[in-house]
Design an enzyme around this catalytic site. Sequence first.
Site, PDB file in Angstrom:
ATOM      1  N   ASP A 115       0.859  -1.195   0.000  1.00 29.93           N
ATOM      2  CA  ASP A 115       0.000   0.000   0.000  1.00 29.93           C
ATOM      3  C   ASP A 115       0.897   1.248   0.000  1.00 29.93           C
ATOM      4  O   ASP A 115       1.875   1.322   0.762  1.00 29.93           O
ATOM      5  CB  ASP A 115      -0.904  -0.006   1.237  1.00 29.93           C
ATOM      6  N   ILE A 116       0.582   2.212  -0.863  1.00 28.62           N
ATOM      7  CA  ILE A 116       1.358   3.463  -0.921  1.00 28.62           C
ATOM      8  C   ILE A 116       0.923   4.351   0.244  1.00 28.62           C
ATOM      9  O   ILE A 116      -0.278   4.646   0.410  1.00 28.62           O
ATOM     10  CB  ILE A 116       1.142   4.191  -2.252  1.00 28.62           C
ATOM     11  N   GLU A 143      -4.674   2.194  -4.463  1.00 27.90           N
ATOM     12  CA  GLU A 143      -3.218   2.280  -4.358  1.00 27.90           C
ATOM     13  C   GLU A 143      -2.613   1.003  -3.773  1.00 27.90           C
ATOM     14  O   GLU A 143      -1.466   1.001  -3.340  1.00 27.90           O
ATOM     15  CB  GLU A 143      -2.822   3.488  -3.484  1.00 27.90           C
TER      16      GLU A 143
END
Length: 612
Positions: A492-493, A535
Amino acid sequence: MTQHNFKKYFIVYFIIFGILISLFGAFSSYIIRMGDIEKTIDTKAQDIFEIKTQTILKPTIENMDDIVNSLKENELVKDFILTKSVDKQKRVEELFVALMGIENRIMQTRIIDKDGKELVRVDRKNQKSKPFIVENSKLQDKSNRDYFQTLSKMPKDSVWHSKLDLNIENNKIEIPYNPTIRVAAPLFEESKFIGVAIVNILTQELFNSIGTSSSFTHYIIDKDRNFILHPDETYSFNKYKDIKRELKEDFPNGLNAQGVYVYPIDNILKNEDKAMLVLKTSDTYEEILKDEMTKTSIIVLLLTIILSFITSFYISKTPAKLQTSLLNAHKKLKEYTSIIDRYIITATTKTDSTIINVSSAFINSSGYSKDELIGQKMSIIKNPNRDKATIKDLWETILSKKTWIGEIKNRKKDATEYWLEQHIVPQINEHDNIESFVSIGIDITAKKELEKLATIDKLTGIYNRRRFEEFLQIEMEVAKRHSQPLSLILVDIDHFKSVNDTYGHQVGDMVLSQTTKIISQNLRKSDIFGRWGGEEFVVICPQTNKSEAFVLAEKLRAAMEEHEFEKVGHKTICLGIAELEHDDNEKTLVEKADKALYEAKNGGRNKSVIFA
C-alpha cells in the site's frame, strides 16, 4: 497371320478405337459443358453471395452487435449515466478510446442520456486516424432525431441498425463522404430507460470487400429502388446525394432478367432499407467461361488420347467413362484446393520444420511472400516471447505421432504479433515413419486482444484483481499439492490520498504507474504481480517462505523509498506478508496479509511486517 502380327493388329486397332472414342467423348463433353454455362454462372453467383455475406458482411455486423451489447451491460457506463460523475466520464472515455483503438472500423462511439443529450462521444476522422474525445461543449442534443425517438421506445434486449447512409454532422452530409451504419441499443437500469449506446461504423472498406468480383457487377439496392452501392461511385447513395438514377439505366430488362441475381440481405442488416445484393453478370464473363471450357476440353482430349495408348493394352471400359471420371475428379480437386488455399492457414514442413509448402492464407497472415517462406524453418514466424513449455509439449506430441492442438503466438514480417489456434498433424508413410508435418491454423488475434483487455489493468499494465485471483487459486493448489512454501505480499502506498487531493488525479496516476515499474523491476521472474485496487498492489511469491518474502519486501520498500517522483518527491510503502498454511484458502491468506499491512501502517508506515 502370325500371332505376333495378330497382336500388333489388335494393338493398332484398339489405339485407333481409343482415339476415336476420345474425340467423340471430348466433343460430347464440350457440347454438354457449353450448355451448362448458365448453370455454372448460377452456381458462381450463389457462391459469391455466400462468401460476401457469410464471411464478410455477417461477421462484421455481428461483431458490432456484440460490442454494443457489451456496452449496454457495462456497469461503468450505467453508473456514469446515473451519476454523471466527472471521474466516471473520464473512465468511460478511456474505455471508448481503447475500444476504437482495437476496432478501427468504428468511426464514432456515443452515450446519450434519456433526454437525448450526448454525454460522451469519441470520434475519428477516418479508418487510419486515431480516435479522439469530443469536448463537452461540442456535444449535441439528439432528442429530435428519429433514431433516438425509436430507440427510446424499444424493449430492453433490442439492438437497432440504422439505414446505410452517409455520415451527417450538424444536419449536413459530411464531405468527403463517409458511408456509415449505426448500431445501437437502449440502456436500462431496473427496467427503467436511462439512455442509449451508439456505435457508428465506417463501411467504405466493407463495401470495397463485398462490392467487387471478377465475374459480376455488384449493386446494393434498398426497398425503394435507390442505389446504396453502385459500381460508379457517383450513384452510390444517390438518394442522399440527390442524384436521380433510374433502375432501368442499369437493368433495362428489370431485376428478373437472365444474368441478374437478387439476394435479400435484410436478415443481416435488420433496418428499414430492406436491402438486396444484386449481382449482374459481367459482359466478358460468359466469353471467358467459353474460352476456359474450350481450353479444358482440348487438355482433356490430349490426356484421353495419351491414356488411350496405355489403356489399349488393358481396355475394359469405354474411354468416355474414363473421361467423365477424370473431369469430375479434376473439378472437385480444383474446387477443394482453391477453397483451402484461400481461406485455411496451412503449411507443410519436413521433420526438421523446413517449410516445403504454404497456403495463400498463410502468406497473408504472416506477411511473407511464398519465395521468402519456402526452404526456411518455421522459426521465421517465431515470436521471441513464445511459451517454452507449450513448444516443448508441441514437439513431444507430434514426434510421438499424435496430433497437437493449441494456441501459439507468432510474429509477422513487419514484427507485429499474431495468434494462431493450430492443429499440427504428423504425416506417416507406409513404413510407419514420420514423413512431414501439416499445420492447420485459425487466426485468433482479435480474441486474444479481447482476453488481454479483460485481464490487464489499463493504467498500470499489470494483472487486474480478477485475473490475479485466478493465479492465486492456481498457485495455492500447486503449493499444497507439492508441499511447497508460498507467500503473499500486500503493498500500500503511504498517504496516497494526499497526492490526489494536492496534485490531482493525473499526478496520482503517474505515481501509480511509476510505483508499478519500480516494483516490477525488483521482482523475480517467478513472482506474480497485480493491482489489488486503488493504491494497493499484491505479489504472489511461489516456493518462498515468509522470511524470504520479507527480504524481498524490504528490497521493494527500499527501492520505493529511494525513488523521487516528479512534483511529489519521495513516497514510501507499507508491506504486509503472510505465508500459506495447510488450512488456508484464498480469503484467509489475503486477510492475514491485510492484517500485517494494517500493523505496518499503525507502526509508523514505511515498514514490512510479517503476519504473526
